[in-house]
Design an enzyme around this catalytic site. Sequence first.
Site, PDB file in Angstrom:
ATOM      1  N   LYS A 174       0.886  -1.176   0.000  1.00 44.75           N
ATOM      2  CA  LYS A 174       0.000   0.000   0.000  1.00 44.75           C
ATOM      3  C   LYS A 174       0.922   1.224   0.000  1.00 44.75           C
ATOM      4  O   LYS A 174       1.473   1.612   1.024  1.00 44.75           O
ATOM      5  CB  LYS A 174      -0.872  -0.016   1.254  1.00 44.75           C
ATOM      6  N   GLU A 249       9.105   1.907  11.143  1.00 46.59           N
ATOM      7  CA  GLU A 249      10.179   2.903  11.017  1.00 46.59           C
ATOM      8  C   GLU A 249       9.496   4.257  10.926  1.00 46.59           C
ATOM      9  O   GLU A 249       8.681   4.485  10.026  1.00 46.59           O
ATOM     10  CB  GLU A 249      11.019   2.654   9.754  1.00 46.59           C
ATOM     11  N   CYS A 283      13.678  11.241   6.995  1.00 45.28           N
ATOM     12  CA  CYS A 283      13.625  10.824   8.396  1.00 45.28           C
ATOM     13  C   CYS A 283      14.996  10.958   9.041  1.00 45.28           C
ATOM     14  O   CYS A 283      15.099  10.994  10.254  1.00 45.28           O
ATOM     15  CB  CYS A 283      13.121   9.391   8.491  1.00 45.28           C
TER      16      CYS A 283
HETATM   17  P1  NAD Z   1       2.206   8.933   7.137  1.00 48.64           P
HETATM   18  O1  NAD Z   1       2.348   8.256   8.448  1.00 48.64           O
HETATM   19  O2  NAD Z   1       1.233  10.011   6.999  1.00 48.64           O
HETATM   20  O3  NAD Z   1       1.832   7.853   6.010  1.00 48.64           O
HETATM   21  C1  NAD Z   1       2.636   6.726   5.779  1.00 48.64           C
HETATM   22  C2  NAD Z   1       1.789   5.651   5.112  1.00 48.64           C
HETATM   23  O4  NAD Z   1       0.789   5.210   6.042  1.00 48.64           O
HETATM   24  C3  NAD Z   1       1.042   6.126   3.867  1.00 48.64           C
HETATM   25  O5  NAD Z   1       1.054   5.108   2.896  1.00 48.64           O
HETATM   26  C4  NAD Z   1      -0.369   6.352   4.403  1.00 48.64           C
HETATM   27  O6  NAD Z   1      -1.361   6.233   3.402  1.00 48.64           O
HETATM   28  C5  NAD Z   1      -0.469   5.216   5.391  1.00 48.64           C
HETATM   29  N1  NAD Z   1      -1.539   5.383   6.397  1.00 48.64           N
HETATM   30  C6  NAD Z   1      -2.124   6.545   6.820  1.00 48.64           C
HETATM   31  N2  NAD Z   1      -3.086   6.278   7.731  1.00 48.64           N
HETATM   32  C7  NAD Z   1      -3.092   4.931   7.908  1.00 48.64           C
HETATM   33  C8  NAD Z   1      -3.849   4.043   8.743  1.00 48.64           C
HETATM   34  N3  NAD Z   1      -4.800   4.489   9.572  1.00 48.64           N
HETATM   35  N4  NAD Z   1      -3.583   2.712   8.675  1.00 48.64           N
HETATM   36  C9  NAD Z   1      -2.630   2.243   7.850  1.00 48.64           C
HETATM   37  N5  NAD Z   1      -1.893   3.031   7.033  1.00 48.64           N
HETATM   38  C10 NAD Z   1      -2.115   4.362   7.069  1.00 48.64           C
HETATM   39  O7  NAD Z   1       3.698   9.405   6.734  1.00 48.64           O
HETATM   40  P2  NAD Z   1       4.142  10.228   5.427  1.00 48.64           P
HETATM   41  O8  NAD Z   1       3.672  11.633   5.598  1.00 48.64           O
HETATM   42  O9  NAD Z   1       3.792   9.467   4.196  1.00 48.64           O
HETATM   43  O10 NAD Z   1       5.743  10.159   5.561  1.00 48.64           O
HETATM   44  C11 NAD Z   1       6.469  11.014   6.370  1.00 48.64           C
HETATM   45  C12 NAD Z   1       6.865  10.336   7.664  1.00 48.64           C
HETATM   46  O11 NAD Z   1       7.589   9.144   7.381  1.00 48.64           O
HETATM   47  C13 NAD Z   1       7.802  11.171   8.507  1.00 48.64           C
HETATM   48  O12 NAD Z   1       7.428  11.109   9.863  1.00 48.64           O
HETATM   49  C14 NAD Z   1       9.161  10.506   8.300  1.00 48.64           C
HETATM   50  O13 NAD Z   1      10.087  10.720   9.326  1.00 48.64           O
HETATM   51  C15 NAD Z   1       8.775   9.084   8.158  1.00 48.64           C
HETATM   52  N6  NAD Z   1       9.812   8.302   7.480  1.00 48.64           N
HETATM   53  C16 NAD Z   1      10.577   7.439   8.230  1.00 48.64           C
HETATM   54  C17 NAD Z   1      11.593   6.693   7.638  1.00 48.64           C
HETATM   55  C18 NAD Z   1      12.410   5.733   8.469  1.00 48.64           C
HETATM   56  O14 NAD Z   1      13.027   4.854   7.900  1.00 48.64           O
HETATM   57  N7  NAD Z   1      12.421   5.877   9.781  1.00 48.64           N
HETATM   58  C19 NAD Z   1      11.820   6.811   6.259  1.00 48.64           C
HETATM   59  C20 NAD Z   1      11.027   7.685   5.523  1.00 48.64           C
HETATM   60  C21 NAD Z   1      10.007   8.430   6.145  1.00 48.64           C
END
Ligand code: NAD
Length: 481
Positions: A174, A249, A283
């Site tokens: 997803k 993550e 991140c």
């Molecule tokens: P997000 O949490 O908004 O979304 C991430 C994913 O989760 C998307 O595909 C979204 O559609 C899905 N999602 C949203 N609501 C959900 C639910 N209720 N159930 C299941 N899935 C759901 O994050 P984002 O804005 O896409 O990405 C930015 C974030 O990601 C930042 O906090 C960043 O630090 C983090 N990030 C972490 C790493 C790492 O390796 N630690 C790497 C890249 C990004």
Amino acid sequence: MNDKVFGHLINGEWVTSNEVTTNTSPSDTSDVIGQYAIGTADDCTRAIAAARRAATAWGRSGLEERKAILDTIGAELIARKDEIGRLLSREEGKPLAEGIGEVARAGQFFQYHAAQVLSPTGEAVDSVRPGIEVEVKREALGVIGIITPWNFPVAVAAWKIAPALAYGNAVVLKPAELVPASAWVLADIIDRSGIPAGVFNMVMGPGREVGEALATSPDIDAITFTGSVPIGRRIARNAIENMTKIQLEMGSKNALVVLNDADLDVAVQCAIAGAFSGTGQKCTASSRLIVEDAVHDEFVDKLVAAMQELVVGAALDSATQIGPVVDARQYQQVLNYIELAKQEGATLVQGGEAITLDTEGYFLAPTLFTNTTNEMRINREEVFGPLACVIKATDYDHALEISNDSEFGLTSGIITQSLKYASHFKQYSNSGCVMVNLPTAGTDYHVPFGGRKSSSYGPREQGQYAQEFYTIVKTNYSKPY
Ligand code: NAD
């Protein structure tokens, strides 16, 4: 624009939905990339069922078959890195060189895990009982749900899909709503690699519906997620209801420490690369710059001078070093944090405003605040944009204490010429990855990646450590005679 609707991949077939989204570029909101299907919980359920049907045969498939498929995917990604990198940059906003680099890196994840398929994982050990043999084996889990963020749409998906498939699991991906084009191209490459129908499935759509359906399903064996902390927590709560294995993550607030003995040119290069590459939407971004007293002013002057040279522009413009942020919501979020930092008493020394260019895009000036303290919200919450804050430290111990004083712990860095402080920092910095004289962003693909505290939960990703999440251990006993 043509009317093609890019659909989901379910059981080896491309299917669309009634609802579609128009995907546009953050560098130019009039640039339409394409129409992409918006999936539903039902689409997700069908994808999970297809993966379940395909999982047993794939788990028992020959090692060479799996290796060949992963090699094919990796080779196509690398061969098409310029073209796919262009699409990724157009869709996500990162400068073209970063988009191309990300696609090449995604290819390397597949190639690395292709090689890992032939790397033995089990062991035979002596029993405490005479005449009995013991084997410890790793087996595929079954069906893995993968949920990815928008900031590394190809690389994060690749570093999860490649080990999942390599260890014999079926997958439902997803991807993030904002970047369906990158996900679709990756799914198309995987679909044409010779992989059996149903082993890899991809359903696009909103997290609250498709992601939720995946994380709450009792029919998946494990879920791996990269994204924000609040969604990670929600997924964990949902998954535990079904005793589903989880790997999360999440966000961070990474510190780069600059000591009095630092080579300040190196410090500035690392701060620029760590805080502003990927428009700070990493991140691993260095959002807290912790600088020892004696070099504080000189470091800030040099950093501001370097920031003034940075070219902000459209992702595909060859002169661009800093692209737009990904969308209107992210744009407003960064502007809100700039206001908050001012209200909290921080001093704006560079940037702090939106930039208007020829195209309608989400451009922001790289921004630096000084006179900040680690207690301010601007230093505690993830901004996820081109914004960094300088915090003064009285000495090394103080710098280490500030660096560790965070809810997060993904990466940290130190710029110093002292072996003593570098070694001490490597040992006592409370983060998952520690960098010495290097930016906090930028890691290898053959070694583990992950953090501590609210940044990560569950086994590490990448390298051989990936097997901890994507396999389950079985202990066999036999009495051969
Ligand atoms: P997000 O949490 O908004 O979304 C991430 C994913 O989760 C998307 O595909 C979204 O559609 C899905 N999602 C949203 N609501 C959900 C639910 N209720 N159930 C299941 N899935 C759901 O994050 P984002 O804005 O896409 O990405 C930015 C974030 O990601 C930042 O906090 C960043 O630090 C983090 N990030 C972490 C790493 C790492 O390796 N630690 C790497 C890249 C990004």
